[in-house]
Design a protein around this motif. Structure first.
Motif, PDB file in Angstrom:
ATOM      1  N   LYS A  76       0.874  -1.168   0.000  1.00 55.60           N
ATOM      2  CA  LYS A  76       0.000   0.000   0.000  1.00 55.60           C
ATOM      3  C   LYS A  76       0.909   1.215   0.000  1.00 55.60           C
ATOM      4  O   LYS A  76       1.624   1.461   0.971  1.00 55.60           O
ATOM      5  CB  LYS A  76      -0.912   0.005   1.216  1.00 55.60           C
ATOM      6  N   GLY A  77       0.905   1.928  -1.101  1.00 63.37           N
ATOM      7  CA  GLY A  77       1.806   3.069  -1.240  1.00 63.37           C
ATOM      8  C   GLY A  77       3.254   2.597  -1.162  1.00 63.37           C
ATOM      9  O   GLY A  77       3.620   1.604  -1.775  1.00 63.37           O
ATOM     10  N   PRO A  78       4.080   3.298  -0.366  1.00 58.23           N
ATOM     11  CA  PRO A  78       5.492   2.930  -0.284  1.00 58.23           C
ATOM     12  C   PRO A  78       5.781   1.795   0.702  1.00 58.23           C
ATOM     13  O   PRO A  78       6.920   1.369   0.831  1.00 58.23           O
ATOM     14  CB  PRO A  78       6.152   4.229   0.189  1.00 58.23           C
ATOM     15  N   LEU A  79       4.757   1.287   1.389  1.00 55.31           N
ATOM     16  CA  LEU A  79       4.943   0.229   2.379  1.00 55.31           C
ATOM     17  C   LEU A  79       4.481  -1.110   1.829  1.00 55.31           C
ATOM     18  O   LEU A  79       3.533  -1.183   1.052  1.00 55.31           O
ATOM     19  CB  LEU A  79       4.162   0.538   3.664  1.00 55.31           C
ATOM     20  N   GLY A  80       5.145  -2.172   2.270  1.00 48.12           N
ATOM     21  CA  GLY A  80       4.745  -3.491   1.821  1.00 48.12           C
ATOM     22  C   GLY A  80       5.255  -4.579   2.736  1.00 48.12           C
ATOM     23  O   GLY A  80       6.061  -4.342   3.638  1.00 48.12           O
ATOM     24  N   ILE A  81       4.762  -5.792   2.485  1.00 44.89           N
ATOM     25  CA  ILE A  81       5.162  -6.971   3.251  1.00 44.89           C
ATOM     26  C   ILE A  81       5.553  -8.066   2.280  1.00 44.89           C
ATOM     27  O   ILE A  81       4.863  -8.309   1.284  1.00 44.89           O
ATOM     28  CB  ILE A  81       4.012  -7.453   4.163  1.00 44.89           C
ATOM     29  N   GLY A  82       6.667  -8.715   2.586  1.00 46.00           N
ATOM     30  CA  GLY A  82       7.127  -9.845   1.794  1.00 46.00           C
ATOM     31  C   GLY A  82       7.225 -11.095   2.649  1.00 46.00           C
ATOM     32  O   GLY A  82       7.592 -11.035   3.822  1.00 46.00           O
ATOM     33  N   LYS A  83       6.869 -12.220   2.069  1.00 43.24           N
ATOM     34  CA  LYS A  83       7.023 -13.518   2.721  1.00 43.24           C
ATOM     35  C   LYS A  83       8.327 -14.112   2.202  1.00 43.24           C
ATOM     36  O   LYS A  83       8.468 -14.364   1.003  1.00 43.24           O
ATOM     37  CB  LYS A  83       5.838 -14.420   2.384  1.00 43.24           C
ATOM     38  N   ALA A  84       9.301 -14.307   3.105  1.00 45.04           N
ATOM     39  CA  ALA A  84      10.639 -14.742   2.711  1.00 45.04           C
ATOM     40  C   ALA A  84      10.935 -16.156   3.195  1.00 45.04           C
ATOM     41  O   ALA A  84      10.591 -16.511   4.324  1.00 45.04           O
ATOM     42  CB  ALA A  84      11.679 -13.781   3.289  1.00 45.04           C
ATOM     43  N   THR A  85      11.583 -16.925   2.324  1.00 44.54           N
ATOM     44  CA  THR A  85      12.002 -18.283   2.666  1.00 44.54           C
ATOM     45  C   THR A  85      13.384 -18.528   2.083  1.00 44.54           C
ATOM     46  O   THR A  85      13.638 -18.206   0.925  1.00 44.54           O
ATOM     47  CB  THR A  85      11.023 -19.332   2.096  1.00 44.54           C
ATOM     48  N   ALA A  86      14.253 -19.111   2.896  1.00 45.96           N
ATOM     49  CA  ALA A  86      15.569 -19.550   2.414  1.00 45.96           C
ATOM     50  C   ALA A  86      15.639 -21.062   2.608  1.00 45.96           C
ATOM     51  O   ALA A  86      15.174 -21.585   3.632  1.00 45.96           O
ATOM     52  CB  ALA A  86      16.683 -18.860   3.186  1.00 45.96           C
TER      53      ALA A  86
END
Length: 140
Positions: free
Chosen positions: A113-123
């Motif tokens: 949303k706008g300049p903010l975001g969420i990522g789901k990360a997996t290694a």
């Protein structure tokens, strides 16, 4: 596939802090999958730990964040900008990452949303998840 040079055209990170060697899959603004070949020559192994080298968990998170930054900064509107950390949630480390491992890094942008975001990360290494986390980013 993106090479190291092409990755450096998208994100500002450089040696010794560029923690992604190549991007195998990229859907701009949605997800990216990359790799880091972990070698004994990594500068952090001199002190973490000299008798039993282990890649620090925070650097595993950073490597995934760099892959996520490639995804989000590949959108035309974000070209030339920087993705900053806004937060790290629910991080879990499941096994050690050591010299000789090839770290598969995945980041899916699940909300923005706008300049903010969420990522789901997996290694993962050899198909086994070694780290997962939820990463919050800000585009600046």
């Amino acid at each position: 596939m993106l090479t190291t040079k092409e990755i450096m055209d998208i994100i500002p990170h450089r040696h010794p802090f560029l923690l992604v060697d190549k991007i195998e899959e990229l859907v701009p603004g949605v997800k990216a999958v990359g790799y880091k070949c972990v070698t004994y020559n990594e500068p952090y192994f001199a002190g973490h730990f000299p008798q039993e080298p282990v890649m620090p968990g925070v650097l595993q998170i950073e490597a995934c964040a760099q892959v996520g930054a490639v995804a989000i900064l590949s959108i035309e509107a974000n070209k030339g900008k920087t993705a900053y950390f806004g937060g790290i949630n629910s991080a879990r480390f499941r096994q050690k990452v050591v010299p000789g491992d090839t770290l598969k890094l995945e980041c899916e942008i699940v909300k923005q949303k706008g300049p903010l975001g969420i990522g789901k990360a997996t290694a993962s290494v050899d198909g086994k998840v070694v780290m997962n986390a939820e990463l919050t980013f800000m585009i600046g």
